[in-house]
Each structure stands twice: as structure tokens, then as C-alpha cells.
Design a protein around this motif. Structure first.
Motif, PDB file in Angstrom:
ATOM      1  N   ARG A  67      28.151  46.284  33.348  1.00 59.63           N
ATOM      2  CA  ARG A  67      27.510  46.420  34.662  1.00 59.63           C
ATOM      3  C   ARG A  67      28.175  47.503  35.492  1.00 59.63           C
ATOM      4  N   ILE A  68      29.536  47.536  35.432  1.00 56.14           N
ATOM      5  CA  ILE A  68      30.288  48.553  36.180  1.00 56.14           C
ATOM      6  C   ILE A  68      29.978  49.948  35.644  1.00 56.14           C
ATOM      7  N   GLU A  85      28.531  49.592  47.078  1.00 55.10           N
ATOM      8  CA  GLU A  85      28.842  48.204  47.424  1.00 55.10           C
ATOM      9  C   GLU A  85      28.773  47.302  46.187  1.00 55.10           C
ATOM     10  N   GLN A  86      27.726  47.556  45.352  1.00 56.34           N
ATOM     11  CA  GLN A  86      27.621  46.757  44.126  1.00 56.34           C
ATOM     12  C   GLN A  86      28.783  47.031  43.177  1.00 56.34           C
ATOM     13  N   LEU A 117      24.933  55.491  37.601  1.00 58.47           N
ATOM     14  CA  LEU A 117      23.930  55.709  38.650  1.00 58.47           C
ATOM     15  C   LEU A 117      24.542  56.426  39.851  1.00 58.47           C
ATOM     16  N   ILE A 118      25.767  56.017  40.213  1.00 58.31           N
ATOM     17  CA  ILE A 118      26.421  56.700  41.347  1.00 58.31           C
ATOM     18  C   ILE A 118      26.658  58.157  41.035  1.00 58.31           C
ATOM     19  N   GLN A 119      27.082  58.461  39.783  1.00 56.88           N
ATOM     20  CA  GLN A 119      27.300  59.848  39.399  1.00 56.88           C
ATOM     21  C   GLN A 119      26.026  60.666  39.482  1.00 56.88           C
ATOM     22  N   ASP A 135      34.738  41.102  40.914  1.00 59.15           N
ATOM     23  CA  ASP A 135      34.418  40.016  39.984  1.00 59.15           C
ATOM     24  C   ASP A 135      35.198  40.143  38.682  1.00 59.15           C
ATOM     25  N   ILE A 136      35.276  41.353  38.141  1.00 58.11           N
ATOM     26  CA  ILE A 136      35.973  41.517  36.857  1.00 58.11           C
ATOM     27  C   ILE A 136      37.468  41.302  36.996  1.00 58.11           C
ATOM     28  N   ASN A 137      38.015  41.677  38.132  1.00 58.23           N
ATOM     29  CA  ASN A 137      39.454  41.428  38.343  1.00 58.23           C
ATOM     30  C   ASN A 137      39.744  39.926  38.437  1.00 58.23           C
ATOM     31  N   LEU A 138      38.855  39.200  39.101  1.00 55.88           N
ATOM     32  CA  LEU A 138      39.026  37.749  39.191  1.00 55.88           C
ATOM     33  C   LEU A 138      38.924  37.094  37.816  1.00 55.88           C
ATOM     34  N   LEU A 139      37.933  37.590  37.009  1.00 55.49           N
ATOM     35  CA  LEU A 139      37.785  37.025  35.677  1.00 55.49           C
ATOM     36  C   LEU A 139      39.007  37.299  34.816  1.00 55.49           C
ATOM     37  N   ARG A 140      39.556  38.504  34.921  1.00 55.81           N
ATOM     38  CA  ARG A 140      40.725  38.831  34.115  1.00 55.81           C
ATOM     39  C   ARG A 140      41.942  37.952  34.493  1.00 55.81           C
TER      40      ARG A 140
END
Length: 382
Positions: A266-267, A237-238, A273-275, A245-250
């Protein structure tokens, strides 16, 4: 012609005298001797009668349905007839004679007549002779159809006969109790062995589960995996929120905006961590090659759990079967039922002097008659 006739008559008289003499010597003399011995020398014998039968208590049980748990053990059907056969042979055995002789001094009891070479026992004789003498003094009657045993115990004193009969009854009861104990032990032995195996199997499976928990520091992988899955869902979810967020910033800022760089870092951290979490579940790409991922741990734990549950069910079945076998063995208890308690004689019935005298005379007469017939048969053939 007259002289040979006189000589023939003389030979006939001699033959008749010989026959008469043989009758007196072979028939009358033994009969008189037997009568003299029986009525003047032979001591009185008193008898004590005792009768008993082997019985078995056998009733149904509410636990009979538990026999479906595998038939590990069962009380074999026992017939009292076979027990009575054993008891019948035991009463005539040297073992019983030795036991009673040790308790009552049978040699002294049966050698009480001061002079009775036929009916009394010689105290110098061995145990084998005493066993033969025992079969003469203890007459046993056994009805195989009803399973009843009746004893007629002879002795030279009324009290001695009764004591011997009571001792026989006591030793017979002891023998039946031993047979009953052996039957109960046999009936429960196999069930007990299976119960011991089930207990050992359950102990081993529980120890294996405990070792697994100590090695992995996980009490229940199912509960632990739920927590790990919750963490993975949160990271995903994060990650989704960071991508948004990064797509909006771009779309709204310059490419060199520091916030884009910060969101990219952050991504990357969230993806790492997910891996790692996925590798724990065995869903990642490269692993360390060790059986330490969650899929392996869960598989091992489930195998141990199944083995433990099977051991628990086997233990419960073995325990129920053992309890049923034990209850069944207790219900099928043998005991000796005396329908005639040892009696105390008030008068002497044996030896049957008149009957024995007649039998002696009859036997002597029969043998003498057979000899006479043989003599005349041989004479006529000449």
C-alpha cells in the motif's frame, strides 16, 4: 537783323499749331471717343453683393481627460483664416468658373450685349479667357484680419448677377463642407488605425488562449492545479497513516505477518502516485523531457493571460481615444456664415461712365504732357 526775327516768329506759330493739333488728336479725341462709347454703346451693368465668412464651432469636452491614454490621435488646431485663404483662391480658380459655367452657361450670360467689344465676352473664347473675364466681373474683397469676404458680382441683367452670386455662395459652402469632412477624417484616421491594431491584437491573444485550452484540455490551470494539489495532500496524508500503521504492526507482530506485507504494498502504491503527481508539477526527479508538467503549463498560461490583459487594456484605451477624437472632430465643425445675402439690383451703377471718361481724359493728358516735356527737353539740348 529784322528778317531773321520775322522767320523765328513764323516757326513758333507752326510749333504752336503742332502742339495744339497733338492735343486735339492725343487728348481730346480719345476722351470724346471714350465718352461716345461709354454713353452710347456700352451696356448697363448690374451688381449683386454677397458677403460671408468661415466660422468654426469649438467647445470643450468631458472626454478631454482621456487624451492621457497615449495621445494616439487629436484634432489639429485649425484657424478659419487659412480656410478663408483657401476659399479666396477657390473663388478665383478655373475650377469654380467651370462649375458655374456648367450650371448657368456663363458664356451666354456675359455675351448678351449685341455689340460691346470692351465689356462683353466673346462666346467663341476658351475657358482660360473666361477665367480672366471672370476676375473682371467678380470683384472680391478680403479682409485677412477679420476673415470676411465680400463679392461684387457684375452682369448685364440684375437677375443674372444675383443668380451668379447665389451660385458662388453655394459652391463656397460646398467647398467648406468638403474641407470640414477632410479635417474630420484626418482627425480620426490615426485613432481609427490604432483602434484597428488594438482589436487585431486582442483577437490574436484570445485565439492563443483558446488554442492553449484546446491543446491542454484545461480551462484554467490555476483552478485545475488546486484540485491536483488537494489530491497530492490526500495521498501524503494516506502515506503518513500507512507508515504509522506499518510501524505499529512491526512493533506488535511477527516480521512475517501478512499485514506488514500488505501495508508495504500500500505504501509503495501511494509513493508511486505521489511521485507521479509531483512530476506533473515539475517537482519530481526524472520527467519525459516534454513541456507538459504543470509548472510549464502554468507559466505558459500566465504569459498568455498577461498578454491578453494587456491587449484588453490597449483596446479600451484605443476605443476611448477614438471616441474622444471623433467627438472632438464633430465639435470642431466648419461652416460658411453669410452676413450679406445675394442682393438684387434695381438700377445700373456700372460702368461708371463719367469716372471712366475723366480717367481716360486724365491719362491722355498726362501722356501728352510727358511727351511735350520730352520734346522740349530734346529741343533745348540741340
Amino acid at each position: 537783323m529784322h528778317i531773321p526775327s520775322v522767320a523765328s516768329a513764323a516757326r513758333a506759330r507752326l510749333r504752336h499749331h503742332a502742339i495744339l493739333g497733338s492735343f486735339l488728336g492725343l487728348v481730346l479725341a480719345p476722351t470724346l471717343a471714350a465718352a461716345l462709347y461709354l454713353f452710347t454703346i456700352a451696356d448697363d451693368q448690374y451688381t449683386s453683393t454677397v458677403g460671408f465668412a468661415v466660422r468654426s464651432e469649438d467647445s470643450g469636452s468631458a472626454l478631454d481627460f482621456l487624451s492621457g491614454f497615449g495621445g494616439l490621435s487629436g484634432m489639429p488646431a485649425s484657424g478659419t483664416a487659412s480656410d478663408t485663404d483657401i476659399l479666396y483662391q477657390f473663388i478665383q480658380s478655373q475650377e469654380l468658373v467651370q462649375r458655374i459655367s456648367d450650371q448657368l452657361k456663363l458664356k451666354e450670360i456675359y455675351s448678351k450685349p449685341s455689340f460691346d467689344p470692351v465689356f462683353a465676352f466673346s462666346p467663341e473664347d476658351e475657358i482660360e479667357d473666361l477665367v480672366d473675364y471672370w476676375k473682371r466681373m467678380v470683384r472680391i474683397s478680403y479682409d485677412s484680419t477679420t476673415g470676411l469676404i465680400e463679392l461684387r458680382v457684375h452682369a448685364f441683367e440684375p437677375r443674372d448677377a444675383q443668380i451668379i452670386a447665389q451660385t458662388i455662395l453655394g459652391e463656397s459652402t460646398r467647398m467648406i463642407n468638403e474641407l470640414s469632412a477632410i479635417a474630420r477624417a484626418d482627425a480620426t484616421r490615426y485613432a481609427r488605425e490604432e483602434l484597428d491594431k488594438a482589436v487585431e491584437r486582442l483577437r490574436e491573444q484570445r485565439v492563443a488562449v483558446t488554442e492553449f485550452r484546446s491543446r491542454t484540455q484545461i480551462v484554467d490551470p490555476s483552478a485545475d492545479i488546486q484540485g491536483q494539489m488537494g489530491l497530492l495532500y490526500t495521498l501524503q496524508e494516506q502515506l503518513a497513516a500507512a507508515n504509522i500503521d506499518i510501524n505499529l504492526l512491526r512493533q506488535t507482530t511477527q516480521p512475517n505477518d501478512p499485514r506488514i506485507t500488505q501495508n508495504e504494498r500500500r505504501i509503495a502504491v501511494i509513493e508511486e502516485l505521489i511521485q507521479r503527481e509531483r512530476e506533473k508539477f515539475g517537482m519530481g526527479g526524472d520527467t519525459d523531457g516534454k513541456a507538459s508538467d504543470y509548472s510549464t503549463l502554468v507559466g505558459e498560461y500566465e504569459r498568455l493571460t498577461v498578454d491578453r490583459e494587456f491587449a484588453e487594456k490597449s483596446y479600451l484605451a484605443a476605443l476611448a481615444n477614438y471616441d474622444a477624437a471623433l467627438a472632438d472632430a464633430q465639435r470642431k465643425n466648419r461652416y460658411l456664415a453669410a452676413y450679406i445675402r445675394p442682393t438684387l439690383a434695381e438700377k445700373s451703377v456700372y460702368p461708371q461712365r463719367g469716372l471712366l471718361t475723366l480717367l481716360t481724359g486724365g491719362l491722355a493728358l498726362l501722356l501728352w504732357s510727358i511727351g511735350l516735356l520730352v520734346y522740349y527737353s530734346v529741343r533745348d539740348r540741340r
